[in-house]
Design an enzyme around this catalytic site. Structure first.
Site, PDB file in Angstrom:
ATOM      1  N   GLU A  66       0.790  -1.229   0.000  1.00  0.00           N
ATOM      2  CA  GLU A  66       0.000   0.000   0.000  1.00  0.00           C
ATOM      3  C   GLU A  66       0.822   1.280   0.000  1.00  0.00           C
ATOM      4  O   GLU A  66       0.545   2.200  -0.760  1.00  0.00           O
ATOM      5  CB  GLU A  66      -0.954   0.029   1.205  1.00  0.00           C
ATOM      6  CG  GLU A  66      -1.806   1.289   1.196  1.00  0.00           C
ATOM      7  CD  GLU A  66      -2.789   1.385   2.341  1.00  0.00           C
ATOM      8  OE1 GLU A  66      -2.664   0.647   3.328  1.00  0.00           O
ATOM      9  OE2 GLU A  66      -3.694   2.233   2.228  1.00  0.00           O
ATOM     10  N   ASP A  82      -0.632  -5.018   3.350  1.00  0.00           N
ATOM     11  CA  ASP A  82      -1.161  -3.820   4.003  1.00  0.00           C
ATOM     12  C   ASP A  82      -0.453  -3.769   5.362  1.00  0.00           C
ATOM     13  O   ASP A  82      -0.736  -4.588   6.245  1.00  0.00           O
ATOM     14  CB  ASP A  82      -2.688  -3.924   4.170  1.00  0.00           C
ATOM     15  CG  ASP A  82      -3.291  -2.591   4.574  1.00  0.00           C
ATOM     16  OD1 ASP A  82      -2.538  -1.756   5.104  1.00  0.00           O
ATOM     17  OD2 ASP A  82      -4.501  -2.403   4.365  1.00  0.00           O
ATOM     18  N   ILE A  84      -0.497  -1.725   7.894  1.00  0.00           N
ATOM     19  CA  ILE A  84      -1.476  -1.569   8.985  1.00  0.00           C
ATOM     20  C   ILE A  84      -2.839  -1.424   8.330  1.00  0.00           C
ATOM     21  O   ILE A  84      -3.075  -0.481   7.580  1.00  0.00           O
ATOM     22  CB  ILE A  84      -1.199  -0.326   9.871  1.00  0.00           C
ATOM     23  CG1 ILE A  84       0.201  -0.379  10.491  1.00  0.00           C
ATOM     24  CG2 ILE A  84      -2.268  -0.239  10.970  1.00  0.00           C
ATOM     25  CD1 ILE A  84       0.508   0.766  11.461  1.00  0.00           C
ATOM     26  N   ASP A  85      -3.706  -2.368   8.575  1.00  0.00           N
ATOM     27  CA  ASP A  85      -5.084  -2.212   8.125  1.00  0.00           C
ATOM     28  C   ASP A  85      -5.875  -1.784   9.363  1.00  0.00           C
ATOM     29  O   ASP A  85      -5.848  -2.466  10.395  1.00  0.00           O
ATOM     30  CB  ASP A  85      -5.649  -3.514   7.549  1.00  0.00           C
ATOM     31  CG  ASP A  85      -7.021  -3.283   6.951  1.00  0.00           C
ATOM     32  OD1 ASP A  85      -7.139  -2.445   6.049  1.00  0.00           O
ATOM     33  OD2 ASP A  85      -7.987  -3.912   7.418  1.00  0.00           O
ATOM     34  N   THR A  87      -5.619   1.839  10.052  1.00  0.00           N
ATOM     35  CA  THR A  87      -4.685   2.886  10.503  1.00  0.00           C
ATOM     36  C   THR A  87      -5.387   3.917  11.389  1.00  0.00           C
ATOM     37  O   THR A  87      -4.817   4.376  12.381  1.00  0.00           O
ATOM     38  CB  THR A  87      -4.032   3.576   9.281  1.00  0.00           C
ATOM     39  OG1 THR A  87      -3.215   2.612   8.631  1.00  0.00           O
ATOM     40  CG2 THR A  87      -3.167   4.755   9.681  1.00  0.00           C
ATOM     41  N   ASP A 210      -6.156  -4.642   1.127  1.00  0.00           N
ATOM     42  CA  ASP A 210      -7.112  -4.688   2.236  1.00  0.00           C
ATOM     43  C   ASP A 210      -7.683  -6.105   2.408  1.00  0.00           C
ATOM     44  O   ASP A 210      -8.070  -6.482   3.510  1.00  0.00           O
ATOM     45  CB  ASP A 210      -8.328  -3.775   1.979  1.00  0.00           C
ATOM     46  CG  ASP A 210      -7.964  -2.307   1.812  1.00  0.00           C
ATOM     47  OD1 ASP A 210      -7.227  -1.791   2.659  1.00  0.00           O
ATOM     48  OD2 ASP A 210      -8.436  -1.683   0.833  1.00  0.00           O
TER      49      ASP A 210
HETATM   50  C1  IPD Z   1      -9.119   0.817   5.538  1.00  0.00           C
HETATM   51  C2  IPD Z   1      -9.806  -0.156   6.455  1.00  0.00           C
HETATM   52  C3  IPD Z   1     -11.274   0.208   6.626  1.00  0.00           C
HETATM   53  C4  IPD Z   1     -11.977   0.304   5.298  1.00  0.00           C
HETATM   54  C5  IPD Z   1     -11.254   1.278   4.375  1.00  0.00           C
HETATM   55  C6  IPD Z   1      -9.789   0.835   4.206  1.00  0.00           C
HETATM   56  P1  IPD Z   1      -6.499   1.338   6.024  1.00  0.00           P
HETATM   57  O1  IPD Z   1      -7.748   0.480   5.368  1.00  0.00           O
HETATM   58  O2  IPD Z   1      -9.727  -1.476   5.956  1.00  0.00           O
HETATM   59  O3  IPD Z   1     -11.982  -0.749   7.397  1.00  0.00           O
HETATM   60  O4  IPD Z   1     -13.291   0.740   5.515  1.00  0.00           O
HETATM   61  O5  IPD Z   1     -11.919   1.265   3.132  1.00  0.00           O
HETATM   62  O6  IPD Z   1      -9.138   1.690   3.319  1.00  0.00           O
HETATM   63  O7  IPD Z   1      -6.486   2.652   5.372  1.00  0.00           O
HETATM   64  O8  IPD Z   1      -6.733   1.411   7.469  1.00  0.00           O
HETATM   65  O9  IPD Z   1      -5.331   0.495   5.624  1.00  0.00           O
HETATM   66 CA    CA Z   2      -6.266  -1.212   4.425  1.00  0.00          CA
HETATM   67 CA    CA Z   3      -3.161   0.458   5.456  1.00  0.00          CA
END
Ligand code: IPD
Ligand code: CA
Ligand code: CA
Length: 264
Positions: A66, A82, A84-85, A87, A210
């Site tokens: 990402e 990813d 950190i999913d 963030t 994701d």
């Molecule tokens: C997000 C998370 C979130 C989702 C967003 C993503 P990130 O990823 O997965 O639950 O609703 O669409 O972009 O930005 O925290 O890596």
């Molecule tokens: Ca994510």
């Molecule tokens: Ca992320």
């Protein structure tokens, strides 16, 4: 010599220590596409650590990551990362946050790792070998009544200008099921489908990093992941739908009718 799955798992465990250490500390935060789209120094540091170390154990592999290498590509050996999913959760110390790593071999998802070191939950899957939470086999739920289901969704950073309004779908769904949650990590949402906690999950505009790890974890737990046409979810699909399989048809019909209502 450990096998590639175990070596990758050990690297992700180490990356988890980085996330855990940083979780309670002051963070250095920047924004990306808009004011809600955050990134921290920890996202970048974990990604760099994973690329360096996964690259060492699998020298001829490529990366889709990402924060530093987000151009979609095909490769015989591809890591989808990813760092950190969730963030935003990480920034606000809400413990639903994780590292998500998938390994694709010759175009097929081979491994999935989703690690939340704050809650001590490490989800893993290997193609054909089942899905696991902390080493214990997991399965999707057996719920067959949509009216009793417990679902999850999320809202992409561009939700305010998206052509389909997921807030409207959220509102309609709330009145038809037991509950809908928006916990803020798509990778963990998928893992909670695999665990049988959520009976289903949907979201628009997610990226490969994701969901790739979560997809194989759901599949290996006996669930289903598709687009709106009941086809395997592809990088180009806008909507992803995951379920325990039993509810899939009903869930698709519910989403399709909501989308149609908005298009008419
Ligand atoms: C997000 C998370 C979130 C989702 C967003 C993503 P990130 O990823 O997965 O639950 O609703 O669409 O972009 O930005 O925290 O890596
Ligand atoms: Ca994510
Ligand atoms: Ca992320």
């Amino acid at each position: 010599m450990l096998d590639l799955f175990t070596q990758s798992k050990n690297i992700i465990l180490q990356a988890g220590e980085m996330l855990k250490t940083a979780f309670y500390q002051e963070k250095n935060i920047s924004t990306k596409s808009n004011q809600y789209d955050l990134v921290t120094d920890t996202d970048k540091a974990i990604e760099a650590f994973l690329i360096e170390n996964l690259g060492k154990i699998c020298p001829d592999s490529q990366f889709l990551a990402e924060e530093s290498d987000s151009v979609y590509k095909t490769a015989d050996k591809l890591w989808v990362i990813d760092p950190i999913d969730g963030t935003t959760n990480f920034v606000h110390k809400f413990p639903f946050t994780c590292i998500s790593v998938a390994f694709k071999l010759n175009g097929k998802l081979e491994y999935g790792f989703v690690y939340n070191p704050i809650m001590g939950e490490f989800f893993t899957a290997q193609r054909g070998k089942g899905a696991y939470l902390n080493g214990k086999r997991i399965y999707v739920s057996k719920e067959d009544d949509f009216g009793k289901s417990f679902l999850a969704t999320g809202f992409a950073y561009g939700f305010a200008s998206a052509k389909i309004d997921n807030i409207e779908i959220f509102r309609d769904t709330l009145s038809k099921v037991h509950a809908v949650r928006r916990a803020g990590s798509a990778a963990l949402d998928l893992c909670y489908v695999a665990l049988g906690v959520f009976d289903g999950f949907w979201e628009f505009s997610l990226k490969a990093w994701d969901v790739c790890a979560g997809i194989i974890i759901v599949q290996e737990a006996g669930g289903k992941v598709t687009n709106l046409n009941f086809e395997k979810w592809a990088f180009s699909d806008d909507l992803i739908i995951a379920s325990n399989g039993i509810l899939h048809n009903h869930f698709l019909e519910h989403l399709a009718s909501n989308i149609k209502k908005q298009m008419d």
